[in-house]
Design a protein around this motif. Structure first.
Motif, PDB file in Angstrom:
ATOM      1  N   PRO A 271     -15.021  -3.212 -11.216  1.00  0.00           N
ATOM      2  CA  PRO A 271     -13.981  -2.250 -10.815  1.00  0.00           C
ATOM      3  C   PRO A 271     -14.437  -1.241  -9.767  1.00  0.00           C
ATOM      4  CG  PRO A 271     -13.892  -2.613 -13.174  1.00  0.00           C
ATOM      5  CD  PRO A 271     -15.107  -3.344 -12.686  1.00  0.00           C
ATOM      6  N   HIS A 272     -15.672  -0.748  -9.871  1.00  0.00           N
ATOM      7  CA  HIS A 272     -16.151   0.228  -8.888  1.00  0.00           C
ATOM      8  C   HIS A 272     -16.270  -0.405  -7.501  1.00  0.00           C
ATOM      9  CE1 HIS A 272     -16.807   3.185 -11.942  1.00  0.00           C
ATOM     10  NE2 HIS A 272     -17.709   2.469 -12.571  1.00  0.00           N
ATOM     11  N   GLN A 273     -16.747  -1.638  -7.456  1.00  0.00           N
ATOM     12  CA  GLN A 273     -16.878  -2.312  -6.168  1.00  0.00           C
ATOM     13  C   GLN A 273     -15.516  -2.610  -5.558  1.00  0.00           C
ATOM     14  OE1 GLN A 273     -19.233  -5.569  -7.691  1.00  0.00           O
ATOM     15  NE2 GLN A 273     -21.132  -4.733  -6.863  1.00  0.00           N
ATOM     16  N   LEU A 274     -14.547  -3.001  -6.395  1.00  0.00           N
ATOM     17  CA  LEU A 274     -13.201  -3.268  -5.899  1.00  0.00           C
ATOM     18  C   LEU A 274     -12.570  -1.993  -5.354  1.00  0.00           C
ATOM     19  CD1 LEU A 274     -10.825  -5.094  -5.395  1.00  0.00           C
ATOM     20  CD2 LEU A 274     -10.189  -4.902  -7.809  1.00  0.00           C
ATOM     21  N   ARG A 275     -12.781  -0.863  -6.033  1.00  0.00           N
ATOM     22  CA  ARG A 275     -12.308   0.422  -5.511  1.00  0.00           C
ATOM     23  C   ARG A 275     -12.894   0.687  -4.130  1.00  0.00           C
ATOM     24  NH1 ARG A 275     -10.415   4.691  -8.548  1.00  0.00           N
ATOM     25  NH2 ARG A 275     -11.732   6.099  -7.346  1.00  0.00           N
ATOM     26  N   GLY A 276     -14.184   0.369  -3.981  1.00  0.00           N
ATOM     27  CA  GLY A 276     -14.839   0.588  -2.699  1.00  0.00           C
ATOM     28  C   GLY A 276     -14.228  -0.246  -1.591  1.00  0.00           C
TER      29      GLY A 276
ATOM     30  N   ILE B 246     -11.098  -1.282  -1.442  1.00  0.00           N
ATOM     31  CA  ILE B 246      -9.804  -0.680  -1.124  1.00  0.00           C
ATOM     32  C   ILE B 246      -9.986   0.593  -0.319  1.00  0.00           C
ATOM     33  CG2 ILE B 246      -7.737   0.372  -2.104  1.00  0.00           C
ATOM     34  CD1 ILE B 246      -7.812  -2.660  -2.298  1.00  0.00           C
ATOM     35  N   PHE B 247     -10.929   1.437  -0.716  1.00  0.00           N
ATOM     36  CA  PHE B 247     -11.186   2.675   0.022  1.00  0.00           C
ATOM     37  C   PHE B 247     -11.574   2.361   1.460  1.00  0.00           C
ATOM     38  CE2 PHE B 247     -12.200   6.148  -3.325  1.00  0.00           C
ATOM     39  CZ  PHE B 247     -11.004   5.869  -3.958  1.00  0.00           C
ATOM     40  N   ASP B 248     -12.394   1.322   1.649  1.00  0.00           N
ATOM     41  CA  ASP B 248     -12.830   0.969   2.992  1.00  0.00           C
ATOM     42  C   ASP B 248     -11.662   0.430   3.818  1.00  0.00           C
ATOM     43  OD1 ASP B 248     -15.068   0.463   4.945  1.00  0.00           O
ATOM     44  OD2 ASP B 248     -14.371  -1.596   4.691  1.00  0.00           O
ATOM     45  N   TYR B 249     -10.816  -0.388   3.203  1.00  0.00           N
ATOM     46  CA  TYR B 249      -9.695  -0.989   3.934  1.00  0.00           C
ATOM     47  C   TYR B 249      -8.687   0.072   4.363  1.00  0.00           C
ATOM     48  CZ  TYR B 249      -5.882  -4.213   5.069  1.00  0.00           C
ATOM     49  OH  TYR B 249      -4.885  -4.903   5.711  1.00  0.00           O
ATOM     50  N   PHE B 250      -8.494   1.081   3.515  1.00  0.00           N
ATOM     51  CA  PHE B 250      -7.536   2.141   3.821  1.00  0.00           C
ATOM     52  C   PHE B 250      -8.256   3.427   4.209  1.00  0.00           C
ATOM     53  CE2 PHE B 250      -4.907  -0.644   1.218  1.00  0.00           C
ATOM     54  CZ  PHE B 250      -3.748  -0.695   1.964  1.00  0.00           C
ATOM     55  N   LYS B 251      -9.399   3.306   4.866  1.00  0.00           N
ATOM     56  CA  LYS B 251     -10.185   4.502   5.170  1.00  0.00           C
ATOM     57  C   LYS B 251      -9.444   5.493   6.054  1.00  0.00           C
ATOM     58  CE  LYS B 251     -12.918   2.043   8.722  1.00  0.00           C
ATOM     59  NZ  LYS B 251     -12.754   0.657   8.304  1.00  0.00           N
ATOM     60  N   GLU B 252      -8.468   5.003   6.835  1.00  0.00           N
ATOM     61  CA  GLU B 252      -7.711   5.946   7.659  1.00  0.00           C
ATOM     62  C   GLU B 252      -6.802   6.819   6.801  1.00  0.00           C
ATOM     63  OE1 GLU B 252      -4.864   2.562   7.048  1.00  0.00           O
ATOM     64  OE2 GLU B 252      -7.006   2.793   7.381  1.00  0.00           O
ATOM     65  N   SER B 253      -6.561   6.412   5.548  1.00  0.00           N
ATOM     66  CA  SER B 253      -5.722   7.205   4.647  1.00  0.00           C
ATOM     67  C   SER B 253      -6.536   8.123   3.747  1.00  0.00           C
ATOM     68  CB  SER B 253      -4.873   6.276   3.760  1.00  0.00           C
ATOM     69  OG  SER B 253      -3.976   5.514   4.541  1.00  0.00           O
ATOM     70  N   LEU B 254      -7.854   7.970   3.772  1.00  0.00           N
ATOM     71  CA  LEU B 254      -8.684   8.780   2.895  1.00  0.00           C
ATOM     72  C   LEU B 254      -8.715  10.227   3.370  1.00  0.00           C
ATOM     73  CD1 LEU B 254     -11.769   6.450   2.367  1.00  0.00           C
ATOM     74  CD2 LEU B 254     -10.087   7.079   0.654  1.00  0.00           C
ATOM     75  N   PRO B 255      -8.623  11.181   2.439  1.00  0.00           N
ATOM     76  CA  PRO B 255      -8.809  12.577   2.838  1.00  0.00           C
ATOM     77  C   PRO B 255     -10.242  12.797   3.263  1.00  0.00           C
ATOM     78  CG  PRO B 255      -8.697  12.379   0.443  1.00  0.00           C
ATOM     79  CD  PRO B 255      -8.356  11.029   0.999  1.00  0.00           C
ATOM     80  N   ASP B 256     -10.451  13.778   4.118  1.00  0.00           N
ATOM     81  CA  ASP B 256     -11.795  14.050   4.598  1.00  0.00           C
ATOM     82  C   ASP B 256     -12.724  14.471   3.474  1.00  0.00           C
ATOM     83  OD1 ASP B 256     -11.081  13.451   7.173  1.00  0.00           O
ATOM     84  OD2 ASP B 256     -10.479  15.504   7.639  1.00  0.00           O
ATOM     85  N   LYS B 257     -12.182  15.152   2.470  1.00  0.00           N
ATOM     86  CA  LYS B 257     -13.007  15.630   1.361  1.00  0.00           C
ATOM     87  C   LYS B 257     -12.445  15.050   0.075  1.00  0.00           C
ATOM     88  CE  LYS B 257     -13.836  19.941   3.853  1.00  0.00           C
ATOM     89  NZ  LYS B 257     -13.694  21.403   3.859  1.00  0.00           N
ATOM     90  N   ARG B 258     -13.091  14.009  -0.439  1.00  0.00           N
ATOM     91  CA  ARG B 258     -12.519  13.308  -1.579  1.00  0.00           C
ATOM     92  C   ARG B 258     -12.977  13.871  -2.916  1.00  0.00           C
ATOM     93  NH1 ARG B 258     -14.262   8.998   1.399  1.00  0.00           N
ATOM     94  NH2 ARG B 258     -15.623   8.257  -0.240  1.00  0.00           N
ATOM     95  N   LEU B 259     -14.128  14.553  -2.941  1.00  0.00           N
ATOM     96  CA  LEU B 259     -14.627  15.061  -4.212  1.00  0.00           C
ATOM     97  C   LEU B 259     -14.271  16.538  -4.360  1.00  0.00           C
ATOM     98  CD1 LEU B 259     -16.335  14.451  -6.754  1.00  0.00           C
ATOM     99  CD2 LEU B 259     -18.286  15.410  -5.498  1.00  0.00           C
TER     100      LEU B 259
END
Length: 277
Positions: free
Chosen positions: A134-139, A141-154
């Motif tokens: 699951p953690h790798q699959l999340r990674g 998805i995060f990489d594929y949609f990296k343009e949608s990621l907020p600059d500060k995720r934590l």
């Protein structure tokens, strides 16, 4: 494919900021997009999970996608796949029935592959989840949609507290700073708090304080990126002293200042017990 990790993916998309809907009837998709596009909803990213659980999925989906394209909707189709062996293993672990084959997993998977073959071929992205946890699959998805990621995720919360009132129940990391010299016993500092410059100077000038901060901040620089990589969105660090008024307040403030210097996290400081003594 059923059992290929859709639940993990939709949780990852929620963390990125998508408005997510699971098992939406295909025929309702255009209407949902019409509603979410209205300005009062303030929704600009929608993720929808669709699979063979919905009986009209296969017959209606191609036509619905064509209508969306004619309307100018910007969408991507992601197809989740896995080997037959991986799907069988996952179904046996969860003891769920296959939506097509029921208890006959092999026949259900075979039939589902045949029905979804054309959709898989036309998908914008096919993700094979066979060897992904699951953690790798999340990674992925995060990489594929990296343009949608907020600059500060934590989102990092640093809480000061007093041990006499108990440790914060939501703390992920608890650090005890009662080993530091206590301003409480210094004339003129007792009635003040750790936000006062005099108390701050007293605590921070000590050699043991400087050594502790250097080592602990270095540890945090190591930990935080690894927490982000594992998909953690919120982290609470609790810093405790006896009463939660002096040492823990100073250290919490200084930790926030030092961590904020270069790592780019959302940092909030909360002094839980500063008014209790």
């Amino acid at each position: 494919m059923s059992g290929s990790g859709k639940s993990t993916v939709i949780k990852a998309l929620e963390d990125i900021g998508f408005f997510c809907i699971d098992n939406l009837p295909v025929v309702l998709l255009p209407k949902v997009l019409e509603l979410t596009s209205q300005s009062r909803w303030d929704i600009n990213k929608v993720a929808v999970v669709m699979d063979m659980r919905e009986k009209m999925f296969f017959s209606e989906l191609p036509g619905v996608l064509k209508r969306l394209k004619r309307r100018g909707e910007d969408y991507r189709v992601i197809f989740l796949d896995a080997t037959d062996a991986a799907l069988v293993r996952r179904y046996k672990e969860t003891r769920r029935l296959h939506p097509i084959g029921g208890e006959d997993l092999d026949e259900g998977i075979k039939a589902e592959r045949k029905l979804l073959g054309e959709l898989k071929h036309s998908a914008d992205r096919v993700i094979d989840t066979s060897d992904l946890n699951p953690h790798q699959l999340r990674g992925v998805i995060f990489d594929y949609f990296k343009e949608s990621l907020p600059d500060k995720r934590l989102n990092l919360t640093i809480v000061s507290f007093g041990y006499r009132y108990g440790t914060p129940s939501d703390a992920d990391i608890v650090i005890d700073v009662r080993f530091l010299p206590n301003p409480y016993f210094v004339e003129g500092l007792k009635p003040l708090s750790g936000t006062d410059p005099k108390v701050r100077e007293y605590v921070l000038e000590k050699e043991e304080t400087r050594e502790f901060l250097s080592r602990f901040v270095q540890l945090m620089h190591f930990l935080l990126p690894n927490y982000v990589r594992e998909g953690k969105s919120y982290l609470t660090v609790a810093v405790g002293c006896t009463g939660g008024v002096h040492r823990s307040v100073v250290i919490a403030e200084e930790l926030a200042r030092r961590i904020a210097e270069g790592d780019g996290y959302n940092i909030k400081v909360n002094h839980r017990d500063i008014t209790k003594s």
